[in-house]
Design a protein around this motif. Structure first.
Motif, PDB file in Angstrom:
ATOM      1  N   SER A 133       0.218  -0.709   8.308  1.00  0.00           N
ATOM      2  CA  SER A 133       1.234  -1.746   8.218  1.00  0.00           C
ATOM      3  C   SER A 133       0.956  -2.624   7.000  1.00  0.00           C
ATOM      4  O   SER A 133      -0.068  -2.474   6.313  1.00  0.00           O
ATOM      5  N   LEU A 134       1.876  -3.511   6.730  1.00  0.00           N
ATOM      6  CA  LEU A 134       1.809  -4.321   5.518  1.00  0.00           C
ATOM      7  C   LEU A 134       2.806  -5.455   5.653  1.00  0.00           C
ATOM      8  O   LEU A 134       3.612  -5.487   6.571  1.00  0.00           O
ATOM      9  N   GLY A 135       2.705  -6.394   4.718  1.00  0.00           N
ATOM     10  CA  GLY A 135       3.676  -7.481   4.689  1.00  0.00           C
ATOM     11  C   GLY A 135       3.359  -8.593   5.663  1.00  0.00           C
ATOM     12  O   GLY A 135       4.173  -9.495   5.853  1.00  0.00           O
ATOM     13  N   ASP A 136       2.187  -8.555   6.285  1.00  0.00           N
ATOM     14  CA  ASP A 136       1.801  -9.625   7.216  1.00  0.00           C
ATOM     15  C   ASP A 136       1.200 -10.795   6.430  1.00  0.00           C
ATOM     16  O   ASP A 136       0.708 -10.603   5.315  1.00  0.00           O
ATOM     17  N   VAL A 137       1.152 -11.959   7.058  1.00  0.00           N
ATOM     18  CA  VAL A 137       0.463 -13.089   6.427  1.00  0.00           C
ATOM     19  C   VAL A 137      -1.029 -12.797   6.278  1.00  0.00           C
ATOM     20  O   VAL A 137      -1.688 -13.315   5.383  1.00  0.00           O
ATOM     21  N   ASP A 138      -1.584 -11.953   7.143  1.00  0.00           N
ATOM     22  CA  ASP A 138      -2.985 -11.534   7.056  1.00  0.00           C
ATOM     23  C   ASP A 138      -3.106 -10.395   6.043  1.00  0.00           C
ATOM     24  O   ASP A 138      -2.260  -9.502   6.022  1.00  0.00           O
TER      25      ASP A 138
END
Ligand SMILES: Cc1ncc(COP(=O)(O)O)c(C=O)c1O
Length: 393
Positions: free
Chosen positions: A332-337
């Motif tokens: 996954s990607l695009g998280d604040v983390d």
């Protein structure tokens, strides 16, 4: 028209007429009372407005669809339970046996593997334009061209205007997966693309707490996808997920600015590190399509950075990834983390080694999703992990 930052907050939403609630209420219901038989019949016949069953439409989901349509400059949008449900619904609604889909690889591995599954089972031909080039790959049977605005994981760009010129002359529908860019950086419909798709699981949601997909475009193209996607696939987005993603989209422009600034610093650091053989980031002047990126992207170059270790082995990749502390090892990607992954053994493990090699996805390739933490802390984390990786040999 208001700026994107204003529309991200306001589009698709107005205070709830019943209660005055500013935040869109979660319409946690499967069915809707339509009162009389006559009204029910009119709603089912499409002759009256009104909700009937959440698989077909739901007010919370509708608010999100309207917001995304606005941000992408589309007439309408339809939301799905995941990006993958959006992809399958497009394929199932647009293609018949004998039709061809041409894709400009590399694609997200799950999308490519989905296309291959349809290729084998439903008589749809799937053509990878990487083999002969786009124009030579098109035939009278081509119905769809599929492209990603920034490819996963090698961060290659395709010239959307050139793609649409070829497609329009032949009456072919174009779909752009805009997951990596989000409408903050690129709005494919402005370049002539017919349908724009997102995994909302990524930047649109932005917090790593929900899965969703969306497709935006003209009503005449969206209507059949909605009919198949909701009526036959049953790929509807749940109202609670819609609420979380709606909340996420409000801060999309602020988050994207932070992602882009952080990724640019991380890319600059990696590109001058001796243990790194190549850094893929469209914002670097050394990126082979930096000029196209400047034309096609606006406000930054995205939050994903991929790089190849000089020692391009799985062992070196593992030593690096296993020693990261701020970057979480996850897909996954695009998280604040911030997240880091090894595409060859995870996101792209579903495609053949030959296809991986063709797409430049080697054992030493690492993909970073740069979050909104302070970039200097992320760089310190990478510096230590690169040192640990070197010492592990
Ligand atoms: C570019 C891209 N498209 C589509 C998808 C699939 O989306 P989802 O995981 O929401 O089904 C992903 C998932 O990683 C992706 O990266």
């Amino acid at each position: 028209m208001n700026h994107l930052r204003t529309r991200a907050v306001h589009a698709g939403q107005k205070p709830d007429p019943a209660s005055g609630a500013i935040a869109t209420p979660i319409s946690q219901t499967s069915a809707f009372a339509y009162g009389t038989l006559e009204n029910g019949a009119a709603i089912f016949a499409g002759e009256a407005d009104g909700y009937r069953y959440s698989r077909f439409a739901n007010p919370t989901v509708k608010a999100l669809e309207d917001k995304i349509a606005d941000l992408e400059g589309a007439e309408t949008a339809v939301a799905f339970s995941s990006g993958t449900a959006a992809v399958s619904s497009v394929v199932l609604s647009q293609l018949s046996p004998g039709d061809e889909i041409v894709f400009l690889g590399p694609l997200y591995g799950g999308t490519e593997s989905l296309f291959n599954a349809f290729d084998g089972r439903f008589g749809i031909r799937v053509v990878d334009a990487a083999e002969r080039g786009l124009e030579a790959s098109l035939s009278p049977a081509t119905r769809l061209i599929w492209v990603e605005t920034l490819t996963n994981p090698t961060l290659h760009l395709h010239d959307l205007t050139a793609v649409t010129a070829l497609a329009r002359a032949r009456g072919i529908t174009t779909v752009a997966d805009n997951t990596f860019c989000s409408p903050y950086l690129t709005r494919p419909l402005e370049h002539g693309i017919d349908l724009v798709m997102h995994s909302m699981t990524k930047y649109l949601g932005g917090h790593g707490d929900s899965t969703g997909g969306v497709l935006a475009g003209a009503e005449r193209l969206i209507a059949p996808v909605r009919a198949t996607g909701m009526g036959h696939v049953g790929g509807n987005l749940a109202p609670h997920e819609a609420f979380l993603i709606l909340r996420g989209v409000k801060t999309l422009p602020l988050r994207m600015a932070a992602h882009c600034a952080g990724a640019a610093e991380v890319a600059a650091f990696l590109s001058s590190h001796p243990a790194v053989a190549a850094t893929h980031y469209p914002g670097l002047a050394s990126h082979p399509q930096h000029a196209l990126a400047r034309r096609q992207m606006e406000g930054g170059y995205g939050g994903i950075v991929s790089f190849e270790l000089a020692r391009g082995t799985r062992r070196a990749a593992a030593a690096l990834l296993d020693n990261l502390k701020l970057f979480t090892q996850a897909v996954s990607l695009g998280d604040v983390d911030s997240l880091a992954c090894h595409p060859a053994s995870t996101t792209h493990s579903f495609i053949s080694p030959e296809a991986r090699a063709r797409s430049g996805i080697g054992e030493g390739l690492i993909r970073l999703s740069v979050g909104i933490e302070h970039p200097q802390d992320l760089i310190a984390d990478l510096r230590e992990a690169l040192a640990a990786s070197a010492a592990a040999e």
